[in-house]
Design an enzyme around this catalytic site. Structure first.
Site, short mmCIF file in Angstrom:
data_model
loop_
_atom_site.label_atom_id
_atom_site.label_comp_id
_atom_site.label_asym_id
_atom_site.label_seq_id
_atom_site.Cartn_x
_atom_site.Cartn_y
_atom_site.Cartn_z
N GLY A 121 0.86 -1.17 0.00
CA GLY A 121 0.00 0.00 0.00
C GLY A 121 0.90 1.23 0.00
N CYS A 122 0.34 2.40 -0.26
CA CYS A 122 1.23 3.53 -0.47
C CYS A 122 0.54 4.88 -0.37
CB CYS A 122 1.86 3.47 -1.86
SG CYS A 122 2.61 1.93 -2.26
#
Lengths: 501, 367
Positions: free
Chosen positions: B12-13
């Site tokens: 995720g980011c």
């Protein structure tokens, strides 16, 4: 010699407490198993004639009947099994080639059962098909190498003819003759309502069914039965049948007793005479000849129909498929060794060809390695038993699957594997009018629709679980599969990792 | 432990981007501030930036940023570069010791042009020649990795929180008309610098938040066209898909967006005939380039920036505008922290590409 060759494999068990001697079983059995001893008002059964089609069992109003596997046994021998001994005895009695029907029933590995499907957890969301669109539409056909634009810079539609399907499933080739008029009608009407296609098989197209042409694939096989210009133009695609998974390397044989008047007219072969399709196409002895037939058919239909080339899955299937992809064909259809048949020599059916899962994986990989996977669509058949098998086949790289046996089961078939006798009690693999009318196409086509819709829902559920909302993103997505209990070489051919990796 | 490329690592980011339509060059301070506010979206296992317009003095040259594991790898790779390119300038990329940034490779920069005779003998166009050389280094040269290879742009990335990576590279000192940033939250990581984002090929750079479910379908399709997915990351495959669609197939960026985040069939069916035909064509023709699963991406390219969400908008992405500046980020807070008074703020719909370009500037692939 003995009175009988061997004790029957299956026994009819009648519960006399339940039997009311209504004689339904007697009337329903085309094989003459049941009879009534009227003076004693009791039903008798000749087990030796029973094919275990389950017709009497399921029509007995008091559920008084069942068929059981005989417990009569030869002396235990792990090498000479009962089947081997019995088949040998038949051949010693008759001097004949053994005939069988439907797909290879032997204990080869079923790779579909050794592949498991992925699902999303935490890092990306699964998608609920009841709340979000879930797309299963598929196009089959060749894709051009380049995008073209008009003077205004707008993209031109330069796609060759395509088949558009609402879901990645079609009904596979089963000829009129091998199966009944009512079976064909059921398949045609179901395909039309579902927005998919059914395949005429090699027996031509009955004049009544031309109106389902928009959902019909017409087949051209080595016997060229029923092939003429109107026939070629009647369907939406043309399939050249080079081989069949149940009997790779040999042709077909429809016994004369199945060539009744209507079948004869449709096939353009004499009534009552065996219709034999040769093992090879006698105008195709090599790959360049295939290309000529592909283009002959395209010429005859003004390049408006995609051409499918169907082959049996054999050892060098990947190289053959690569040749076909370069031959001008739009779609390659590969039939695995579990694929069904109306009649095939037993030894061929049970020993020739390879599993469709391995054939599909190696064809898809080969076409990609050669950079030509986009030139053709790939359709597979021969062993698809459930929606999970469909999902696995697509993840391995198929665009679509053909369903034969599954469709027949929906119509009432119970896999007794005696189609070659032409006395199908379910009205499917027969031309006897009394039997044919047992299959009501009004009911049959609805059962096919039920089956396809149920599978479509299941496919959508599995896709949603993987976080995939369009079937294109599943195609060739082998990371969505893992093998269970497969060795390194099998994993390598399938191009999947082992579970836990 | 397997490093990135030998194993697939979902993550995720956070992403952020700033673009000046007028082409005004500004320093790296704002983008650092923006990505830092989303600290919670990273876990210190990857951060990076792409910056455009930073090398005006060498703008005709391909700027190669390279990571080397050691001197031997560098020597080996430089011999290759010398065989294939005229090198106008070579230098170590300036860095400063930063707490929390460890395991840095040797980081070098080269301004290069293909050797003319070699290029003409290769029968490739210039960009294809450069791309092929990049693939060769990344697949065949152990301990070497091309971080970016475009003109007048560069990628600065590594293992650490994005603000620490920025400090390490002294990003504040670079001036460009466009910056994108990425903070990474991988589920596990071997901590390899090459695996951080952005991912870049030629002048394309991609930062991405999400985990696409179509990964292997997309990967196997682009690998058929000569791309090699060495990192096994979503970002890498998205960059290749975009490069394939625009550079090799001649689609505009907007058309490419329609392919990768295609409208649903039910939407296409309700379009006017003229549009319907095109959308249907693109979905059929490029079915293997459809990307499913959550993503928000920022695609930097020469003279422009594209922001795009997946077709269901399963990841947040906000666009804000103020004067000639366009801001895109995973969260509105990341925009407000640098520009509290915006002229407009909006949330692009799933599959709706937002494409901004330099005014009167370089039009990549039309609109």
């Amino acid at each position: 010699m003995a009175a009988f060759d061997f004790y029957p494999d299956y026994e009819v068990v009648r519960n006399l407490d339940r039997c009311i001697v209504c004689r339904v079983c007697e009337r329903q059995c085309a094989n003459g198993v049941h009879s009534c001893l009227e003076e004693k008002n009791v039903m008798l059964a000749d087990d030796s004639q029973c094919v275990d089609c389950q017709r009497c069992v399921l029509l007995c109003p008091t559920r008084a009947l069942k068929i059981v596997k005989s417990d009569n046994t030869y002396k235990q021998n792990d090498n000479w099994g009962k089947k081997a001994i019995n088949e040998l005895i038949i051949q010693a009695s008759t001097g004949s080639v053994l005939l069988s029907s439907m797909g290879n029933p032997e204990t080869y590995p079923i790779y579909f059962d050794k592949l498991v499907i992925n699902a999303s957890q935490v890092t990306n969301p699964s998608i609920d098909p009841l709340r979000e669109p879930m797309e299963t539409r598929v196009y089959l056909g060749a894709k051009p190498a380049a995008v073209e634009r008009d003077d205004r810079g707008r993209i031109k539609n330069n796609l060759p003819p395509q088949l558009k399907l609402s879901m990645p499933m079609m009904f596979s080739a089963m000829s009129y003759g091998s199966i009944s008029y009512n079976a064909h009608e059921s398949l045609a009407r179901a395909a039309a309502e579902l927005g998919i296609y059914y395949n005429t098989g090699e027996g031509g197209l009955h004049e009544d069914f031309y109106r389902y042409g928009a959902n019909t694939i017409v087949q051209v096989a080595s016997g060229r039965f029923g092939v003429h210009k109107d026939y070629l133009n009647a369907g939406s695609a043309i399939e050249i049948k080079m081989g069949q998974g149940a009997k790779p390397g040999i042709g077909g044989h429809l016994p004369g007793r199945k060539i009744v008047a209507d079948v004869s007219r449709t096939r353009m072969t004499p009534e009552g005479a065996d219709a034999i399709s040769p093992a090879p196409h006698h105008d195709i002895y090599s790959i360049e000849d295939l290309s000529q037939l592909v283009y002959s058919l395209k010429e005859a239909t003004e390049y408006k129909k995609p051409v499918i080339v169907k082959i049996a899955a054999v050892h060098n299937v990947a190289a053959i498929a690569s040749g076909i992809a370069r031959s001008g064909a739009d779609i390659i259809s590969i039939d695995g060794f579990r694929g069904g048949t109306g009649a095939a020599p037993t030894r061929i059916r049970d020993n020739v060809g390879i599993p469709i899962e391995l054939a599909l994986a190696s064809v898809d990989s080969r076409l990609r390695n050669e950079g030509i996977r986009d030139r053709v669509s790939v359709v597979v058949s021969g062993g698809i038993r459930s929606s999970a098998d469909v999902v696995k086949a697509i993840a391995l790289g198929a665009d679509c699957v053909y369903l034969g046996t599954a469709a027949l089961l929906a119509l009432g078939c119970h896999l007794c594997r005696a189609c070659q006798a032409g006395k199908c009690n379910w009205g499917i693999a027969t031309q006897e009018l009394e039997l044919v009318k047992r299959l009501n196409p009004d009911i049959g086509y609805k059962r096919l629709i039920n089956l396809m819709r149920a599978w479509k829902h299941e496919i959508e559920e599995m896709m949603g679980g993987m976080g995939i909302n369009s079937i294109e993103s599943l195609k060739g997505n082998r990371l969505m599969l893992r093998g269970v209990g497969l060795n390194e070489k099998e994993l390598e051919v399938l191009g999947v990792k082992h579970a836990g990796q | 432990m397997l490093k990135e490329g030998q194993i697939r690592i979902p993550s995720g980011c956070a992403i952020s981007g700033i673009f000046s339509r007028a082409g005004q060059r500004f320093g790296g301070r704002d983008i650092i501030k923006s990505i830092s506010i989303m600290h919670e979206r990273s876990n210190g296992l990857g951060g990076g930036f792409a910056a455009y317009g930073i090398y005006p003095e060498y703008k005709e040259y391909y700027a190669f940023h390279l990571f080397y594991d050691n001197d031997a790898a560098k020597e080996h790779c430089e011999a290759f570069l010398n065989r294939h390119f005229v090198i106008a300038q070579t230098s170590e990329i300036p860095t400063t010791r930063t707490e929390g940034v460890i395991g840095a490779p040797l980081i070098w920069r080269y301004f290069v042009l293909p050797i003319t005779t070699r290029l003409s003998h290769s029968l490739l166009d210039e960009k294809e020649y450069v791309a092929k050389c990049v693939f060769r280094i990344n697949t065949e040269f152990d301990g070497c990795f091309v971080v970016s290879s475009g003109k007048n742009m560069g990628v600065f990335k590594g293992v650490g929180f994005p603000e620490d990576i920025a400090h390490f590279y002294m990003l504040e000192d670079y001036r460009g008309y466009c910056f994108t940033a990425h903070g990474r939250y991988p589920t596990n990581t071997p901590g390899w610098w090459g695996g951080a984002h952005p991912f870049a090929l030629l002048d394309f750079s991609v930062v991405h938040n999400g985990e696409i479910s179509s990964y292997d379908a997309n990967r196997r399709a682009v690998e058929m066209y000569g791309y090699k997915c060495t990192l096994q990351t979503d970002t890498e495959v998205i960059a290749y898909v975009l490069d394939y669609l625009t550079r090799q197939k001649g689609l505009t960026l907007r058309e490419a967006a329609w392919v990768i985040a295609a409208p649903f069939w039910q939407t296409i069916e309700s379009m006017p005939e003229e549009d319907r035909v095109v959308y249907e064509y693109l979905r059929n023709m490029f079915s293997s380039q459809l990307i499913t699963g959550p993503f928000s991406i920022l695609v930097g390219f020469e003279g422009g920036l594209m922001a795009l969400n997946d077709r269901l908008k399963l990841r947040g992405m906000v666009v804000g505008e103020k004067d000639d500046r366009v801001y895109v980020a995973s969260e509105e807070a990341a925009i407000r922290i640098i520009e509290p008074e915006l002229d407009s703020v909006y949330w692009p719909k799933g599959g709706e590409p937002v494409i901004v370009r330099l005014e009167g500037g370089n039009q990549i692939g039309g609109v």
